[in-house]
Design a protein around this motif. Structure first.
Motif, PDB file in Angstrom:
ATOM      1  N   UNK A 145       0.881  -1.019  -0.070  1.00  0.00           N
ATOM      2  CA  UNK A 145      -0.136  -0.052   0.108  1.00  0.00           C
ATOM      3  C   UNK A 145       0.910   1.433  -0.052  1.00  0.00           C
ATOM      4  N   UNK A 146       1.478   1.302  -1.063  1.00  0.00           N
ATOM      5  CA  UNK A 146       2.686   2.541  -1.203  1.00  0.00           C
ATOM      6  C   UNK A 146       1.825   3.930  -1.202  1.00  0.00           C
ATOM      7  N   UNK A 147       0.753   3.994  -1.670  1.00  0.00           N
ATOM      8  CA  UNK A 147      -0.001   5.505  -1.471  1.00  0.00           C
ATOM      9  C   UNK A 147      -0.517   5.703  -0.548  1.00  0.00           C
ATOM     10  N   UNK A 202      -4.573  -2.441  -0.640  1.00  0.00           N
ATOM     11  CA  UNK A 202      -3.485  -2.649  -1.387  1.00  0.00           C
ATOM     12  C   UNK A 202      -3.414  -2.022  -2.840  1.00  0.00           C
ATOM     13  N   UNK A 203      -2.387  -1.764  -3.440  1.00  0.00           N
ATOM     14  CA  UNK A 203      -2.179  -0.920  -4.726  1.00  0.00           C
ATOM     15  C   UNK A 203      -2.537  -1.685  -5.602  1.00  0.00           C
TER      16      UNK A 203
END
Length: 184
Positions: A154-156, A161-162
């Motif tokens: 979940x980088x953003x 989850x992206x």
């Protein structure tokens, strides 16, 4: 005379059209099923159990819910141990008179490292999606796909989850879900 006959025929078709949805049912009981109420879900032959409350939206075709995973399962590495789970957050949408698709999100949480100002940290992101089918007015059968992700997926930072991130753990399950009876 023709106008009266046309009016009567039109009225008859309108009444039939309004009655048709009422005759659709699960298990032969009249009425379109609704995603609402308090539910207990179980996976047969396991201890896995959850509870949730579903609140319908004004359209009657969608609902949101909130619940808990009361008896869960231990995940294999790399997920590590958790100290507790967040509530389940649910979105559902009717796909037919007796079926609906659902999407559930929750988080495996653990106590943070000593000295952290936070009360918890996310150990994993859980997702459950699939289809429920009413088999009786107060019983549903579900087909589930459980997916689990690590926080770095979940980088953003939006809590999901992206796009394009593969789940690191999956499991397919079937459930029996029973609506909590109304008071008598």
């Amino acid at each position: 005379m023709k106008a009266k006959s046309f009016f009567r025929a039109s009225l008859g078709l309108l009444v039939l059209g309004m009655m048709a949805p009422v005759t659709l049912s699960a298990g032969g009981v009249p009425g379109i099923q609704k995603i609402e109420g308090a539910w207990i879900g179980r996976v047969p032959d396991t201890d896995l159990q959850w509870t949730m409350v579903m609140i319908p939206k004004p359209s009657g075709r969608r609902a949101s819910g909130h619940g808990s995973l009361d008896v869960g399962f231990a995940l294999p590495p790399p997920f590590g141990p958790t100290d507790f789970l967040s509530p389940l957050l649910v979105e559902a949408e009717m796909t037919g008179p007796e079926t609906f698709d659902f999407n559930v999100m929750w988080y495996g949480m653990r106590k943070p490292a000593h000295g952290s100002p936070m009360t918890a940290e996310i150990a994993y992101i859980g997702r459950d999606w699939g289809t429920m089918t009413f088999v009786a007015p107060n019983e549903m059968r579900g087909v589930h796909r459980i997916e689990v992700y690590l926080p770095y997926q979940d980088a953003d930072g939006n809590g999901l989850p992206d796009e394009g991130q593969p789940p690191l753990y999956t499991e397919d399950l079937e459930s029996i879900n029973t609506r909590v009876p109304a008071p008598r």
